[in-house]
Scaffold this active site. Structure first.
Site, PDB file in Angstrom:
ATOM      1  N   LYS A 271       0.846  -1.201   0.000  1.00 53.78           N
ATOM      2  CA  LYS A 271       0.000   0.000   0.000  1.00 53.78           C
ATOM      3  C   LYS A 271       0.877   1.245   0.000  1.00 53.78           C
ATOM      4  O   LYS A 271       1.927   1.244   0.633  1.00 53.78           O
ATOM      5  CB  LYS A 271      -0.851   0.047   1.286  1.00 53.78           C
ATOM      6  CG  LYS A 271      -2.005  -0.913   1.357  1.00 53.78           C
ATOM      7  CD  LYS A 271      -2.766  -0.711   2.669  1.00 53.78           C
ATOM      8  CE  LYS A 271      -3.866  -1.743   2.850  1.00 53.78           C
ATOM      9  NZ  LYS A 271      -4.962  -1.602   1.876  1.00 53.78           N
ATOM     10  N   ARG A 345     -10.155 -11.562   2.898  1.00 50.74           N
ATOM     11  CA  ARG A 345     -11.009 -12.665   2.448  1.00 50.74           C
ATOM     12  C   ARG A 345     -10.290 -14.002   2.572  1.00 50.74           C
ATOM     13  O   ARG A 345     -10.929 -15.039   2.704  1.00 50.74           O
ATOM     14  CB  ARG A 345     -11.497 -12.396   1.016  1.00 50.74           C
ATOM     15  CG  ARG A 345     -10.437 -12.444  -0.040  1.00 50.74           C
ATOM     16  CD  ARG A 345     -10.883 -11.794  -1.336  1.00 50.74           C
ATOM     17  NE  ARG A 345     -10.884 -10.328  -1.246  1.00 50.74           N
ATOM     18  CZ  ARG A 345     -11.274  -9.519  -2.226  1.00 50.74           C
ATOM     19  NH1 ARG A 345     -11.707 -10.009  -3.378  1.00 50.74           N
ATOM     20  NH2 ARG A 345     -11.236  -8.216  -2.053  1.00 50.74           N
TER      21      ARG A 345
END
Ligand code: BES
Ligand code: MN
Ligand code: ZN
Length: 494
Positions: A271, A345
Protein backbone atom coordinates in the site's frame (compact mmCIF):
# COMPACT_ATOMS: atom_id res chain seq x y z
CA UNK A 1 -9.48 2.47 28.62
CA UNK A 2 -12.20 2.23 31.29
CA UNK A 3 -14.85 4.92 31.17
CA UNK A 4 -14.08 7.94 33.32
CA UNK A 5 -17.84 8.52 33.52
CA UNK A 6 -20.49 6.68 35.50
CA UNK A 7 -24.20 6.97 34.91
CA UNK A 8 -26.59 6.65 37.85
CA UNK A 9 -30.37 6.62 38.05
CA UNK A 10 -31.60 9.04 40.75
CA UNK A 11 -35.08 9.55 42.10
CA UNK A 12 -36.04 13.08 43.15
CA UNK A 13 -35.74 16.28 41.19
CA UNK A 14 -33.09 18.46 39.66
CA UNK A 15 -33.34 21.38 42.08
CA UNK A 16 -32.28 19.11 44.96
CA UNK A 17 -29.17 17.90 43.16
CA UNK A 18 -25.75 19.19 44.17
CA UNK A 19 -24.49 18.74 40.59
CA UNK A 20 -22.39 21.47 38.99
CA UNK A 21 -24.34 21.14 35.73
CA UNK A 22 -28.12 20.88 35.64
CA UNK A 23 -29.60 19.75 32.35
CA UNK A 24 -33.18 20.26 31.14
CA UNK A 25 -34.48 18.48 28.02
CA UNK A 26 -36.12 20.41 25.18
CA UNK A 27 -38.45 18.67 22.72
CA UNK A 28 -38.72 19.63 19.08
CA UNK A 29 -42.50 20.04 19.09
CA UNK A 30 -44.63 20.33 15.95
CA UNK A 31 -44.99 24.06 16.60
CA UNK A 32 -41.47 24.77 17.76
CA UNK A 33 -39.46 23.76 20.81
CA UNK A 34 -41.39 22.65 23.87
CA UNK A 35 -40.57 21.79 27.43
CA UNK A 36 -41.13 18.29 28.70
CA UNK A 37 -44.16 18.32 30.94
CA UNK A 38 -43.34 18.46 34.62
CA UNK A 39 -39.60 18.59 34.17
CA UNK A 40 -39.06 22.30 34.51
CA UNK A 41 -41.52 22.62 37.42
CA UNK A 42 -39.33 20.45 39.58
CA UNK A 43 -38.34 23.42 41.70
CA UNK A 44 -36.54 25.22 38.88
CA UNK A 45 -39.02 27.78 37.60
CA UNK A 46 -38.06 30.19 40.39
CA UNK A 47 -34.39 30.24 39.39
CA UNK A 48 -34.76 30.51 35.62
CA UNK A 49 -33.84 33.99 34.34
CA UNK A 50 -36.89 33.97 32.03
CA UNK A 51 -39.75 31.65 31.02
CA UNK A 52 -38.48 28.63 29.10
CA UNK A 53 -40.14 29.66 25.83
CA UNK A 54 -38.25 32.97 25.97
CA UNK A 55 -35.00 31.14 26.65
CA UNK A 56 -35.62 28.82 23.67
CA UNK A 57 -36.10 31.86 21.46
CA UNK A 58 -33.12 33.71 22.92
CA UNK A 59 -30.76 30.78 22.29
CA UNK A 60 -32.42 29.89 18.93
CA UNK A 61 -33.16 26.38 20.17
CA UNK A 62 -35.38 24.17 18.02
CA UNK A 63 -35.09 21.10 20.25
CA UNK A 64 -33.04 19.18 17.70
CA UNK A 65 -31.28 16.20 19.31
CA UNK A 66 -27.97 17.29 20.78
CA UNK A 67 -28.50 21.02 20.45
CA UNK A 68 -27.63 22.84 23.68
CA UNK A 69 -27.25 26.19 25.40
CA UNK A 70 -25.78 26.91 28.85
CA UNK A 71 -26.22 29.79 31.29
CA UNK A 72 -25.74 30.34 35.03
CA UNK A 73 -28.66 30.32 37.49
CA UNK A 74 -28.62 31.12 41.22
CA UNK A 75 -28.25 28.38 43.83
CA UNK A 76 -27.51 28.77 47.58
CA UNK A 77 -26.08 32.30 47.40
CA UNK A 78 -23.92 31.22 44.44
CA UNK A 79 -24.39 30.13 40.84
CA UNK A 80 -24.75 26.81 39.08
CA UNK A 81 -24.70 26.16 35.33
CA UNK A 82 -27.86 25.09 33.65
CA UNK A 83 -27.98 23.55 30.17
CA UNK A 84 -30.95 23.20 27.87
CA UNK A 85 -30.50 20.05 25.81
CA UNK A 86 -32.41 19.20 22.62
CA UNK A 87 -33.91 15.69 22.74
CA UNK A 88 -35.77 15.77 19.41
CA UNK A 89 -39.02 13.85 19.56
CA UNK A 90 -37.75 11.56 22.30
CA UNK A 91 -36.96 8.47 20.21
CA UNK A 92 -34.08 6.20 21.31
CA UNK A 93 -32.05 7.55 18.38
CA UNK A 94 -32.65 11.12 19.52
CA UNK A 95 -31.74 10.30 23.12
CA UNK A 96 -28.55 8.56 21.98
CA UNK A 97 -27.50 11.74 20.17
CA UNK A 98 -28.58 13.90 23.10
CA UNK A 99 -26.59 11.72 25.51
CA UNK A 100 -23.48 12.09 23.37
CA UNK A 101 -23.92 15.87 23.12
CA UNK A 102 -24.50 16.12 26.84
CA UNK A 103 -21.32 14.18 27.62
CA UNK A 104 -19.34 16.45 25.30
CA UNK A 105 -20.89 19.63 26.71
CA UNK A 106 -20.20 18.37 30.24
CA UNK A 107 -16.46 17.89 29.79
CA UNK A 108 -14.59 19.60 32.60
CA UNK A 109 -17.58 19.33 34.97
CA UNK A 110 -17.57 17.11 38.05
CA UNK A 111 -21.16 16.09 38.41
CA UNK A 112 -24.01 16.40 35.94
CA UNK A 113 -27.72 15.95 36.65
CA UNK A 114 -30.10 15.42 33.74
CA UNK A 115 -33.85 15.75 34.30
CA UNK A 116 -35.01 12.53 32.63
CA UNK A 117 -37.89 13.30 30.28
CA UNK A 118 -39.50 9.88 30.81
CA UNK A 119 -39.22 8.35 27.36
CA UNK A 120 -38.97 4.73 28.46
CA UNK A 121 -36.42 1.97 28.74
CA UNK A 122 -35.11 1.87 25.16
CA UNK A 123 -34.47 5.59 25.22
CA UNK A 124 -32.66 5.34 28.55
CA UNK A 125 -30.43 2.56 27.20
CA UNK A 126 -29.64 4.63 24.13
CA UNK A 127 -28.97 7.70 26.29
CA UNK A 128 -26.41 5.77 28.34
CA UNK A 129 -24.75 4.42 25.18
CA UNK A 130 -24.46 7.91 23.76
CA UNK A 131 -23.20 9.56 26.93
CA UNK A 132 -20.61 6.86 27.64
CA UNK A 133 -19.31 6.44 24.11
CA UNK A 134 -18.89 10.20 23.74
CA UNK A 135 -16.82 10.08 26.94
CA UNK A 136 -14.55 7.40 25.51
CA UNK A 137 -10.96 8.47 24.96
CA UNK A 138 -7.80 6.62 24.03
CA UNK A 139 -4.50 8.26 24.80
CA UNK A 140 -0.88 7.17 24.95
CA UNK A 141 0.24 10.72 25.79
CA UNK A 142 2.56 11.18 28.73
CA UNK A 143 0.43 14.04 30.04
CA UNK A 144 -3.14 14.20 31.35
CA UNK A 145 -5.70 16.00 29.19
CA UNK A 146 -6.45 19.61 30.22
CA UNK A 147 -9.08 19.80 32.97
CA UNK A 148 -11.71 21.29 30.67
CA UNK A 149 -11.52 18.26 28.37
CA UNK A 150 -11.87 15.55 31.00
CA UNK A 151 -15.15 13.62 30.90
CA UNK A 152 -17.47 14.34 33.83
CA UNK A 153 -17.06 11.55 36.41
CA UNK A 154 -20.78 11.35 37.27
CA UNK A 155 -23.96 11.79 35.25
CA UNK A 156 -27.17 11.41 37.26
CA UNK A 157 -30.37 10.66 35.39
CA UNK A 158 -32.96 12.24 37.62
CA UNK A 159 -36.64 11.34 37.68
CA UNK A 160 -39.32 9.01 38.97
CA UNK A 161 -38.92 6.28 36.30
CA UNK A 162 -37.03 3.13 37.39
CA UNK A 163 -34.05 3.28 35.08
CA UNK A 164 -31.55 0.97 36.77
CA UNK A 165 -31.87 -1.90 34.27
CA UNK A 166 -32.06 0.09 31.03
CA UNK A 167 -29.11 2.30 32.04
CA UNK A 168 -27.18 -0.81 33.02
CA UNK A 169 -27.89 -2.35 29.63
CA UNK A 170 -26.66 0.79 27.89
CA UNK A 171 -23.54 0.72 30.04
CA UNK A 172 -22.81 -2.89 29.04
CA UNK A 173 -23.29 -2.13 25.33
CA UNK A 174 -20.97 0.86 25.63
CA UNK A 175 -18.39 -1.07 27.68
CA UNK A 176 -18.21 -3.83 25.05
CA UNK A 177 -17.72 -1.16 22.38
CA UNK A 178 -14.96 0.47 24.43
CA UNK A 179 -13.19 -2.86 24.85
CA UNK A 180 -13.12 -3.29 21.07
CA UNK A 181 -12.05 0.35 20.54
CA UNK A 182 -9.11 -0.10 22.91
CA UNK A 183 -7.87 -3.12 20.96
CA UNK A 184 -8.38 -1.36 17.63
CA UNK A 185 -6.59 1.80 18.76
CA UNK A 186 -3.58 -0.06 20.15
CA UNK A 187 -0.61 0.45 17.81
CA UNK A 188 0.63 -2.58 15.91
CA UNK A 189 4.05 -2.35 17.56
CA UNK A 190 2.25 -3.77 20.60
CA UNK A 191 -0.57 -5.55 18.85
CA UNK A 192 0.35 -8.71 16.94
CA UNK A 193 -1.62 -11.94 16.53
CA UNK A 194 -0.15 -13.52 19.68
CA UNK A 195 -0.95 -10.36 21.68
CA UNK A 196 -4.56 -10.49 20.46
CA UNK A 197 -4.77 -14.14 21.49
CA UNK A 198 -3.58 -13.23 25.01
CA UNK A 199 -6.25 -10.47 25.19
CA UNK A 200 -8.82 -13.04 24.08
CA UNK A 201 -7.73 -15.43 26.84
CA UNK A 202 -8.08 -12.64 29.42
CA UNK A 203 -11.56 -11.75 28.20
CA UNK A 204 -12.55 -15.42 28.18
CA UNK A 205 -11.37 -15.78 31.77
CA UNK A 206 -13.29 -12.68 32.92
CA UNK A 207 -16.46 -13.51 31.02
CA UNK A 208 -16.59 -17.27 31.59
CA UNK A 209 -16.01 -18.32 27.96
CA UNK A 210 -14.25 -21.43 26.68
CA UNK A 211 -11.21 -20.54 24.62
CA UNK A 212 -8.95 -22.37 22.18
CA UNK A 213 -5.93 -20.90 20.42
CA UNK A 214 -4.15 -22.33 17.36
CA UNK A 215 -0.52 -21.23 17.02
CA UNK A 216 1.35 -21.42 13.72
CA UNK A 217 2.25 -25.08 14.23
CA UNK A 218 -1.35 -26.05 14.99
CA UNK A 219 -2.51 -24.08 11.95
CA UNK A 220 0.02 -25.94 9.80
CA UNK A 221 -1.00 -29.34 11.17
CA UNK A 222 -4.70 -28.72 10.62
CA UNK A 223 -4.50 -27.20 7.17
CA UNK A 224 -5.21 -23.49 7.62
CA UNK A 225 -3.23 -22.64 4.51
CA UNK A 226 -4.79 -19.23 3.89
CA UNK A 227 -4.21 -17.80 7.37
CA UNK A 228 -0.63 -19.10 7.18
CA UNK A 229 -0.18 -17.67 3.69
CA UNK A 230 -1.26 -14.20 4.78
CA UNK A 231 0.92 -14.33 7.90
CA UNK A 232 3.96 -15.79 6.15
CA UNK A 233 5.66 -12.45 5.53
CA UNK A 234 5.65 -11.46 9.18
CA UNK A 235 8.11 -12.35 11.94
CA UNK A 236 5.05 -12.38 14.22
CA UNK A 237 3.14 -15.55 13.33
CA UNK A 238 -0.62 -15.87 12.88
CA UNK A 239 -3.19 -17.26 15.31
CA UNK A 240 -6.73 -18.53 15.20
CA UNK A 241 -8.81 -18.04 18.35
CA UNK A 242 -12.10 -19.73 19.17
CA UNK A 243 -14.30 -18.44 21.99
CA UNK A 244 -17.45 -20.26 23.08
CA UNK A 245 -20.45 -18.99 24.98
CA UNK A 246 -22.81 -21.81 25.97
CA UNK A 247 -25.97 -20.88 27.91
CA UNK A 248 -28.34 -23.50 29.30
CA UNK A 249 -30.82 -24.89 26.75
CA UNK A 250 -29.48 -22.75 23.93
CA UNK A 251 -31.88 -21.62 21.20
CA UNK A 252 -29.46 -22.23 18.34
CA UNK A 253 -25.82 -21.96 17.40
CA UNK A 254 -24.42 -18.81 15.88
CA UNK A 255 -20.83 -18.44 14.73
CA UNK A 256 -19.27 -14.98 14.50
CA UNK A 257 -16.08 -14.63 12.48
CA UNK A 258 -13.83 -11.55 12.66
CA UNK A 259 -11.09 -10.40 10.30
CA UNK A 260 -8.08 -9.84 12.51
CA UNK A 261 -5.27 -8.35 10.43
CA UNK A 262 -3.15 -6.73 13.13
CA UNK A 263 -1.46 -4.60 10.48
CA UNK A 264 -2.12 -4.47 6.74
CA UNK A 265 0.84 -3.27 4.68
CA UNK A 266 -0.75 -4.84 1.62
CA UNK A 267 2.09 -7.39 1.54
CA UNK A 268 4.05 -7.47 -1.73
CA UNK A 269 1.11 -5.57 -3.27
CA UNK A 270 2.34 -2.82 -0.98
CA UNK A 271 0.00 0.00 0.00
CA UNK A 272 1.10 3.62 -0.42
CA UNK A 273 1.84 5.23 2.94
CA UNK A 274 -1.37 7.24 2.99
CA UNK A 275 -3.51 4.10 2.67
CA UNK A 276 -1.36 2.24 5.20
CA UNK A 277 -1.43 4.87 7.89
CA UNK A 278 -4.61 3.63 9.59
CA UNK A 279 -4.17 -0.08 8.98
CA UNK A 280 -3.65 -0.88 12.64
CA UNK A 281 -7.46 -0.85 12.63
CA UNK A 282 -7.65 -3.79 10.21
CA UNK A 283 -8.38 -6.20 13.07
CA UNK A 284 -11.64 -4.35 13.87
CA UNK A 285 -13.77 -7.36 12.93
CA UNK A 286 -11.91 -9.60 15.38
CA UNK A 287 -12.12 -6.92 18.08
CA UNK A 288 -15.87 -6.60 17.55
CA UNK A 289 -16.35 -10.38 17.77
CA UNK A 290 -14.29 -10.57 20.96
CA UNK A 291 -16.23 -7.66 22.48
CA UNK A 292 -19.58 -9.20 21.57
CA UNK A 293 -18.60 -12.52 23.16
CA UNK A 294 -17.46 -10.68 26.30
CA UNK A 295 -20.92 -9.23 26.91
CA UNK A 296 -23.29 -12.09 25.96
CA UNK A 297 -23.65 -13.53 29.42
CA UNK A 298 -24.36 -10.15 31.04
CA UNK A 299 -26.85 -9.35 28.26
CA UNK A 300 -28.61 -12.66 28.92
CA UNK A 301 -28.28 -14.06 25.40
CA UNK A 302 -30.06 -17.39 24.96
CA UNK A 303 -28.20 -18.53 21.85
CA UNK A 304 -25.01 -20.54 21.86
CA UNK A 305 -22.36 -18.36 20.22
CA UNK A 306 -18.91 -19.24 18.96
CA UNK A 307 -16.48 -16.48 18.03
CA UNK A 308 -13.57 -17.03 15.66
CA UNK A 309 -10.75 -14.50 15.41
CA UNK A 310 -8.67 -14.95 12.25
CA UNK A 311 -5.42 -13.21 13.22
CA UNK A 312 -2.43 -12.46 11.01
CA UNK A 313 -0.09 -9.61 10.17
CA UNK A 314 0.02 -8.85 6.46
CA UNK A 315 3.68 -7.83 6.23
CA UNK A 316 6.09 -7.04 3.42
CA UNK A 317 9.18 -9.25 3.30
CA UNK A 318 11.20 -11.74 1.27
CA UNK A 319 9.13 -14.53 2.80
CA UNK A 320 5.79 -12.94 2.03
CA UNK A 321 3.29 -14.76 -0.15
CA UNK A 322 4.04 -13.92 -3.77
CA UNK A 323 1.65 -12.86 -6.48
CA UNK A 324 0.53 -15.97 -8.29
CA UNK A 325 1.09 -18.24 -5.28
CA UNK A 326 -1.72 -20.70 -4.66
CA UNK A 327 -2.92 -21.35 -1.10
CA UNK A 328 -4.91 -24.38 0.02
CA UNK A 329 -7.65 -23.28 2.42
CA UNK A 330 -9.06 -25.32 5.31
CA UNK A 331 -11.98 -26.39 3.13
CA UNK A 332 -9.61 -27.86 0.54
CA UNK A 333 -10.45 -25.19 -2.01
CA UNK A 334 -7.41 -23.59 -3.60
CA UNK A 335 -6.98 -19.84 -4.06
CA UNK A 336 -4.63 -18.00 -6.38
CA UNK A 337 -3.28 -14.84 -4.74
CA UNK A 338 -3.41 -12.22 -7.46
CA UNK A 339 -3.18 -9.34 -5.02
CA UNK A 340 -1.66 -9.81 -1.57
CA UNK A 341 -3.60 -6.75 -0.35
CA UNK A 342 -6.85 -8.72 -0.65
CA UNK A 343 -5.79 -10.67 2.44
CA UNK A 344 -8.93 -10.29 4.53
CA UNK A 345 -11.01 -12.66 2.45
CA UNK A 346 -8.19 -15.23 2.68
CA UNK A 347 -8.06 -15.42 6.46
CA UNK A 348 -11.86 -15.36 6.57
CA UNK A 349 -12.03 -18.21 4.05
CA UNK A 350 -10.13 -20.48 6.45
CA UNK A 351 -12.22 -19.50 9.46
CA UNK A 352 -15.50 -19.85 7.54
CA UNK A 353 -14.43 -23.20 6.13
CA UNK A 354 -13.55 -24.42 9.61
CA UNK A 355 -16.88 -23.18 11.03
CA UNK A 356 -18.85 -24.98 8.33
CA UNK A 357 -16.86 -28.22 8.60
CA UNK A 358 -16.55 -28.48 12.39
CA UNK A 359 -19.01 -26.29 14.30
CA UNK A 360 -22.48 -27.21 12.98
CA UNK A 361 -23.66 -23.60 12.95
CA UNK A 362 -27.25 -22.51 12.27
CA UNK A 363 -26.03 -19.07 11.25
CA UNK A 364 -22.65 -17.55 10.43
CA UNK A 365 -21.99 -13.81 10.52
CA UNK A 366 -18.60 -12.40 9.63
CA UNK A 367 -17.37 -8.87 10.33
CA UNK A 368 -14.49 -7.33 8.43
CA UNK A 369 -12.82 -4.10 7.34
CA UNK A 370 -12.75 -5.81 3.99
CA UNK A 371 -12.82 -3.41 1.05
CA UNK A 372 -12.14 0.21 0.26
CA UNK A 373 -14.96 -0.25 -2.26
CA UNK A 374 -17.58 -0.61 0.52
CA UNK A 375 -16.38 2.68 1.97
CA UNK A 376 -16.55 4.30 -1.45
CA UNK A 377 -20.09 3.01 -2.01
CA UNK A 378 -21.65 3.85 1.35
CA UNK A 379 -19.31 6.28 3.08
CA UNK A 380 -18.51 6.15 6.78
CA UNK A 381 -22.08 6.24 8.08
CA UNK A 382 -23.13 2.66 7.46
CA UNK A 383 -21.79 -0.82 6.81
CA UNK A 384 -22.43 -2.99 3.77
CA UNK A 385 -24.51 -6.06 4.59
CA UNK A 386 -24.50 -9.12 2.34
CA UNK A 387 -26.61 -12.13 3.17
CA UNK A 388 -27.83 -15.40 1.71
CA UNK A 389 -30.85 -15.32 4.01
CA UNK A 390 -33.58 -12.66 3.81
CA UNK A 391 -34.91 -13.19 7.33
CA UNK A 392 -31.42 -12.98 8.79
CA UNK A 393 -30.73 -9.81 6.82
CA UNK A 394 -33.90 -8.19 8.18
CA UNK A 395 -33.03 -9.15 11.76
CA UNK A 396 -29.59 -7.61 11.40
CA UNK A 397 -30.94 -4.50 9.69
CA UNK A 398 -33.38 -4.01 12.57
CA UNK A 399 -30.68 -4.48 15.18
CA UNK A 400 -28.56 -1.96 13.28
CA UNK A 401 -31.39 0.56 13.27
CA UNK A 402 -32.04 0.09 16.98
CA UNK A 403 -28.35 0.67 17.69
CA UNK A 404 -27.71 3.68 15.49
CA UNK A 405 -25.39 1.47 13.41
CA UNK A 406 -27.13 1.25 10.03
CA UNK A 407 -26.47 -1.76 7.80
CA UNK A 408 -27.27 -1.37 4.12
CA UNK A 409 -28.11 -4.56 2.24
CA UNK A 410 -26.13 -5.14 -0.94
CA UNK A 411 -26.74 -7.73 -3.65
CA UNK A 412 -24.92 -11.03 -4.14
CA UNK A 413 -25.35 -10.71 -7.89
CA UNK A 414 -25.16 -14.15 -9.55
CA UNK A 415 -23.96 -12.68 -12.86
CA UNK A 416 -20.83 -11.48 -11.08
CA UNK A 417 -19.78 -14.92 -9.83
CA UNK A 418 -17.31 -15.53 -12.72
CA UNK A 419 -15.26 -12.70 -11.22
CA UNK A 420 -14.00 -15.13 -8.58
CA UNK A 421 -12.51 -17.53 -11.16
CA UNK A 422 -8.81 -18.30 -11.44
CA UNK A 423 -6.85 -19.73 -14.34
CA UNK A 424 -5.11 -22.28 -12.12
CA UNK A 425 -6.98 -22.58 -8.83
CA UNK A 426 -10.58 -22.91 -7.63
CA UNK A 427 -10.78 -19.20 -6.92
CA UNK A 428 -8.79 -16.00 -7.30
CA UNK A 429 -8.61 -13.54 -4.42
CA UNK A 430 -9.52 -10.50 -6.53
CA UNK A 431 -12.12 -9.95 -9.20
CA UNK A 432 -10.79 -11.30 -12.50
CA UNK A 433 -13.54 -10.62 -15.03
CA UNK A 434 -14.08 -7.09 -16.23
CA UNK A 435 -17.52 -7.63 -17.77
CA UNK A 436 -19.47 -6.03 -14.93
CA UNK A 437 -16.67 -4.97 -12.65
CA UNK A 438 -15.01 -3.86 -10.70
CA UNK A 439 -17.51 -4.21 -7.87
CA UNK A 440 -14.95 -4.57 -5.12
CA UNK A 441 -17.22 -5.12 -2.13
CA UNK A 442 -19.48 -7.56 -3.98
CA UNK A 443 -16.53 -9.46 -5.50
CA UNK A 444 -15.18 -10.00 -1.99
CA UNK A 445 -18.59 -11.08 -0.66
CA UNK A 446 -19.04 -13.57 -3.51
CA UNK A 447 -15.60 -14.95 -2.75
CA UNK A 448 -16.57 -15.49 0.90
CA UNK A 449 -19.86 -17.12 -0.08
CA UNK A 450 -17.89 -19.88 -1.79
CA UNK A 451 -16.87 -21.08 1.70
CA UNK A 452 -20.16 -21.09 3.59
CA UNK A 453 -21.89 -24.09 1.99
CA UNK A 454 -25.62 -23.89 2.66
CA UNK A 455 -25.44 -22.31 6.10
CA UNK A 456 -27.45 -19.08 6.54
CA UNK A 457 -24.80 -16.39 6.35
CA UNK A 458 -24.33 -12.65 6.59
CA UNK A 459 -21.25 -10.57 5.97
CA UNK A 460 -20.68 -7.07 7.36
CA UNK A 461 -18.09 -4.99 5.51
CA UNK A 462 -17.26 -2.24 8.02
CA UNK A 463 -14.33 -0.67 6.14
CA UNK A 464 -16.22 2.65 5.94
CA UNK A 465 -17.76 3.17 9.39
CA UNK A 466 -15.03 1.19 11.19
CA UNK A 467 -12.99 4.26 11.95
CA UNK A 468 -13.49 7.95 12.42
CA UNK A 469 -11.26 10.90 11.62
CA UNK A 470 -13.16 13.18 13.97
CA UNK A 471 -14.46 13.42 17.51
CA UNK A 472 -18.17 13.78 17.05
CA UNK A 473 -21.33 12.35 18.50
CA UNK A 474 -20.64 8.84 19.79
CA UNK A 475 -17.44 8.58 17.82
CA UNK A 476 -13.91 9.12 19.01
CA UNK A 477 -10.96 9.49 16.67
CA UNK A 478 -9.73 6.10 15.51
CA UNK A 479 -11.54 2.79 15.79
CA UNK A 480 -15.31 2.97 16.22
CA UNK A 481 -15.98 -0.76 16.82
CA UNK A 482 -18.98 -0.32 14.52
CA UNK A 483 -21.51 -3.16 14.69
CA UNK A 484 -20.62 -4.27 18.24
CA UNK A 485 -23.91 -2.94 19.60
CA UNK A 486 -25.97 -4.09 16.61
CA UNK A 487 -24.67 -7.64 16.97
CA UNK A 488 -25.24 -7.63 20.73
CA UNK A 489 -28.81 -6.38 20.34
CA UNK A 490 -29.42 -9.00 17.67
CA UNK A 491 -28.01 -11.81 19.83
CA UNK A 492 -29.78 -10.63 22.99
CA UNK A 493 -33.10 -10.86 21.18
CA UNK A 494 -32.62 -14.21 19.44
N1 BES B 1 -8.00 -3.59 4.82
C1 BES B 1 -8.23 -3.28 3.45
C2 BES B 1 -9.59 -2.59 3.21
C3 BES B 1 -9.76 -1.21 3.78
C4 BES B 1 -9.56 -0.11 2.97
C5 BES B 1 -10.21 -1.02 5.06
C6 BES B 1 -9.76 1.15 3.47
C7 BES B 1 -10.42 0.25 5.57
C8 BES B 1 -10.19 1.33 4.77
C9 BES B 1 -8.21 -4.55 2.61
O1 BES B 1 -7.37 -5.55 3.07
C10 BES B 1 -7.75 -4.18 1.26
O2 BES B 1 -6.64 -3.74 1.16
N2 BES B 1 -8.61 -4.34 0.26
C11 BES B 1 -8.28 -4.01 -1.08
C12 BES B 1 -8.80 -5.11 -1.97
C13 BES B 1 -8.33 -5.00 -3.40
C14 BES B 1 -6.85 -5.28 -3.47
C15 BES B 1 -9.11 -5.98 -4.24
C16 BES B 1 -8.98 -2.69 -1.40
O3 BES B 1 -10.10 -2.47 -0.94
O4 BES B 1 -8.36 -1.87 -2.07
MN1 MN C 1 -5.40 -5.39 2.39
ZN1 ZN D 1 -6.99 -5.59 5.08
Amino acid sequence: MPFATQIHPRPGNLAESSADLWVIPVLSGDNGPTEVEGVADSGLTQVLPAPLTDLFAHYSLAGKPGESAQFPVPRDQGLVRLALLGVGSGTPDDLRKAGAALARAARGKEHVAFAWPGFGAEAATAFAEGALLASYTFSLRSTEPPADQRPAPVIDVVGPEDLADPLDRGTRLAAATALARDLINTPSLTKDPAWMAVRAREVAEESGLQVRVWDEKDLEKEGFGAILGVGRGSSRPPRLVQLSYTPEDPTGHIVLVGKGITFDTGGLSLKPNENMSLMKTDMSGAAVVLAVLSALSAMGSRARVTGLLALAENAFSGDATRIGDVLTTYSGKTVEVLNSDAEGRLVLADALGYAVARLEPDVIVDVATLTGAAKLALGTGMAALYSTDDALAVELENAGKASGEPLWRMPLTEEYVPTTESRVADLANIGTRGEFGPAGATDAALFLRAFIGDVAWAHLDIAGPGRSTKESGLLSKGGTAFSTRALLRWLAER
